[in-house]
Motif scaffolding. Sequence first.
Motif, PDB file in Angstrom:
ATOM      1  N   ASN A  35      65.011  51.549  65.384  1.00 35.16           N
ATOM      2  CA  ASN A  35      66.086  50.571  65.125  1.00 35.16           C
ATOM      3  C   ASN A  35      66.908  50.271  66.382  1.00 35.16           C
ATOM      4  O   ASN A  35      68.110  50.003  66.281  1.00 35.16           O
ATOM      5  N   SER A  36      66.286  50.283  67.527  1.00 35.19           N
ATOM      6  CA  SER A  36      67.047  50.045  68.757  1.00 35.19           C
ATOM      7  C   SER A  36      67.302  48.557  68.971  1.00 35.19           C
ATOM      8  O   SER A  36      66.357  47.785  69.125  1.00 35.19           O
ATOM      9  N   PRO A  37      68.580  48.135  69.027  1.00 30.25           N
ATOM     10  CA  PRO A  37      68.873  46.741  69.351  1.00 30.25           C
ATOM     11  C   PRO A  37      68.684  46.442  70.834  1.00 30.25           C
ATOM     12  O   PRO A  37      68.696  45.288  71.249  1.00 30.25           O
ATOM     13  N   LYS A  38      68.507  47.505  71.629  1.00 30.89           N
ATOM     14  CA  LYS A  38      68.264  47.350  73.060  1.00 30.89           C
ATOM     15  C   LYS A  38      66.769  47.524  73.332  1.00 30.89           C
ATOM     16  O   LYS A  38      66.109  48.350  72.697  1.00 30.89           O
ATOM     17  N   PRO A  39      66.222  46.767  74.278  1.00 33.66           N
ATOM     18  CA  PRO A  39      64.797  46.881  74.564  1.00 33.66           C
ATOM     19  C   PRO A  39      64.438  48.143  75.338  1.00 33.66           C
ATOM     20  O   PRO A  39      65.148  48.549  76.260  1.00 33.66           O
ATOM     21  N   VAL A  40      63.332  48.757  74.934  1.00 36.13           N
ATOM     22  CA  VAL A  40      62.729  49.872  75.656  1.00 36.13           C
ATOM     23  C   VAL A  40      61.325  49.410  76.037  1.00 36.13           C
ATOM     24  O   VAL A  40      60.468  49.242  75.166  1.00 36.13           O
ATOM     25  N   VAL A  41      61.100  49.173  77.307  1.00 44.15           N
ATOM     26  CA  VAL A  41      59.866  48.558  77.787  1.00 44.15           C
ATOM     27  C   VAL A  41      59.037  49.577  78.548  1.00 44.15           C
ATOM     28  O   VAL A  41      59.546  50.286  79.416  1.00 44.15           O
ATOM     29  N   ILE A  42      57.744  49.652  78.218  1.00 45.45           N
ATOM     30  CA  ILE A  42      56.816  50.513  78.952  1.00 45.45           C
ATOM     31  C   ILE A  42      55.862  49.610  79.732  1.00 45.45           C
ATOM     32  O   ILE A  42      55.303  48.661  79.170  1.00 45.45           O
ATOM     33  N   THR A  43      55.683  49.903  81.000  1.00 39.74           N
ATOM     34  CA  THR A  43      54.777  49.111  81.828  1.00 39.74           C
ATOM     35  C   THR A  43      54.089  50.009  82.839  1.00 39.74           C
ATOM     36  O   THR A  43      54.389  51.198  82.965  1.00 39.74           O
ATOM     37  N   ILE A  81      61.358  61.874  77.684  1.00 36.32           N
ATOM     38  CA  ILE A  81      61.690  60.465  77.889  1.00 36.32           C
ATOM     39  C   ILE A  81      62.718  60.016  76.855  1.00 36.32           C
ATOM     40  O   ILE A  81      63.729  59.378  77.190  1.00 36.32           O
ATOM     41  N   ALA A  82      62.482  60.344  75.580  1.00 35.20           N
ATOM     42  CA  ALA A  82      63.394  59.928  74.517  1.00 35.20           C
ATOM     43  C   ALA A  82      64.776  60.555  74.695  1.00 35.20           C
ATOM     44  O   ALA A  82      65.805  59.887  74.493  1.00 35.20           O
ATOM     45  N   PHE A 111      65.991  49.196  79.017  1.00 38.34           N
ATOM     46  CA  PHE A 111      65.320  50.279  79.723  1.00 38.34           C
ATOM     47  C   PHE A 111      63.882  49.885  80.038  1.00 38.34           C
ATOM     48  O   PHE A 111      63.212  49.245  79.225  1.00 38.34           O
ATOM     49  N   VAL A 112      63.419  50.277  81.215  1.00 37.19           N
ATOM     50  CA  VAL A 112      62.031  50.065  81.629  1.00 37.19           C
ATOM     51  C   VAL A 112      61.461  51.412  82.047  1.00 37.19           C
ATOM     52  O   VAL A 112      62.075  52.136  82.834  1.00 37.19           O
ATOM     53  N   ILE A 113      60.302  51.743  81.517  1.00 38.81           N
ATOM     54  CA  ILE A 113      59.634  53.007  81.836  1.00 38.81           C
ATOM     55  C   ILE A 113      58.340  52.687  82.558  1.00 38.81           C
ATOM     56  O   ILE A 113      57.460  52.015  82.007  1.00 38.81           O
ATOM     57  N   CYS A 114      58.212  53.158  83.792  1.00 40.51           N
ATOM     58  CA  CYS A 114      56.965  52.999  84.545  1.00 40.51           C
ATOM     59  C   CYS A 114      56.049  54.167  84.220  1.00 40.51           C
ATOM     60  O   CYS A 114      56.441  55.329  84.363  1.00 40.51           O
ATOM     61  N   LEU A 172      68.185  50.372  83.169  1.00 40.66           N
ATOM     62  CA  LEU A 172      67.791  51.654  83.737  1.00 40.66           C
ATOM     63  C   LEU A 172      66.270  51.724  83.773  1.00 40.66           C
ATOM     64  O   LEU A 172      65.601  51.525  82.756  1.00 40.66           O
ATOM     65  N   MET A 173      65.720  51.995  84.951  1.00 45.91           N
ATOM     66  CA  MET A 173      64.276  52.150  85.103  1.00 45.91           C
ATOM     67  C   MET A 173      63.940  53.620  85.297  1.00 45.91           C
ATOM     68  O   MET A 173      64.492  54.274  86.183  1.00 45.91           O
ATOM     69  N   LEU A 174      63.048  54.130  84.457  1.00 47.80           N
ATOM     70  CA  LEU A 174      62.597  55.511  84.556  1.00 47.80           C
ATOM     71  C   LEU A 174      61.231  55.566  85.218  1.00 47.80           C
ATOM     72  O   LEU A 174      60.328  54.811  84.862  1.00 47.80           O
ATOM     73  N   GLY A 175      61.067  56.474  86.160  1.00 46.12           N
ATOM     74  CA  GLY A 175      59.768  56.707  86.774  1.00 46.12           C
ATOM     75  C   GLY A 175      59.117  57.931  86.179  1.00 46.12           C
ATOM     76  O   GLY A 175      59.749  58.987  86.050  1.00 46.12           O
TER      77      GLY A 175
END
Length: 334
Positions: free
Chosen positions: A101-109, A65-66, A79-82, A5-8
């Motif tokens: 403790n998230s086993p899933k990646p949360v990426v900010i770019t 966002i959270a 997850f990817v956050i632009c 999921l990508m968030l703008g």
Amino acid sequence: MKKILMLGTGGTIACKRGKAGLKPLLTSEELLSYVPDMAGLCRIDSLQILNIDSTNMQPVHWLLIAETLERQYENYDGFVICHGTDTMAYTAAALSYLIQNSPKPVVITGAQRPIDMENTDARTNLSDSLRFASEEKAHGVNIVFDGKVIAGTRGKKERSKSYNAFSSINFPYIAAIQDNQVIFYLDDKDNCVRKVQFFHKINPHVALMKLIPSMGADVLDYMAEHYDAVIIESFGVGGLPAYDSGDFYKAVEKWTALGKTVVMTTQVTNEGSNMSIYEVGHTIKKEFGLLEAYDMTLEATVTKLMWILGQTGGEKNIREMFYRTINRDILWRM
């Protein structure tokens, strides 16, 4: 194939030129249209939750966002956050405390130039972020920028125009992305054994005071009326001026008497603070039990304190939580 999921949220990556300068106008769906090859790597959904210049980012937006990620957490693998670059380090640090403790990646770019420009870093950064978010070894909150993966609490924007805008402060890079390959320097997902935890409160009443030579302590007196905590950016390894008037001593005494929190940090980017070295630091820290940021970034110090004050009160609880390592934010302390 991973589902991402990508968030703008806006930022330079989503900007177009207007009459008064660049302004975020592109949607998350439009951003994805510039990286069509990524559809062969992962399944991507997009969601536009904000479209602002990151200069306008506030704690209420971090919570939004959270909360969005919490609602969607079980539906996606990553997850990817632009995001705009100017406050990206603050958002990455804040999310490190709001999503633990998230086993899933949360990426900010983000990017230094809009994605629709011919010469831009946006398409590479977005592709790298989606690639990293699709990695089995990726977890937790991280910044992906200029081929580097940085722990969410360790990123700092150090260049205002260059593509290599972000550095990892007092901590190694998590990974590098080269030739469409993710090379992990730290592979520790096996240590992520606790259940993911989302937090829903932040106390934004945290102030920052940057010392300059000859500054008076009356600024601290004013802040005491309006804020619950203050972070003092001192010189070198840390200390407070010991002027003959004793103003800073009296101001800190007032803060602690009111039951408010004082944290000392340094204006120096690398290597951290150590107030025990010089008398101007050792004496006042010992007498008033001041907290010290040590090797933490300013962005992590600010957002961690906001998060802590949103969860609890009392000197003992605040101290214990401040010195607890979260997403690699503090390693050295006394």
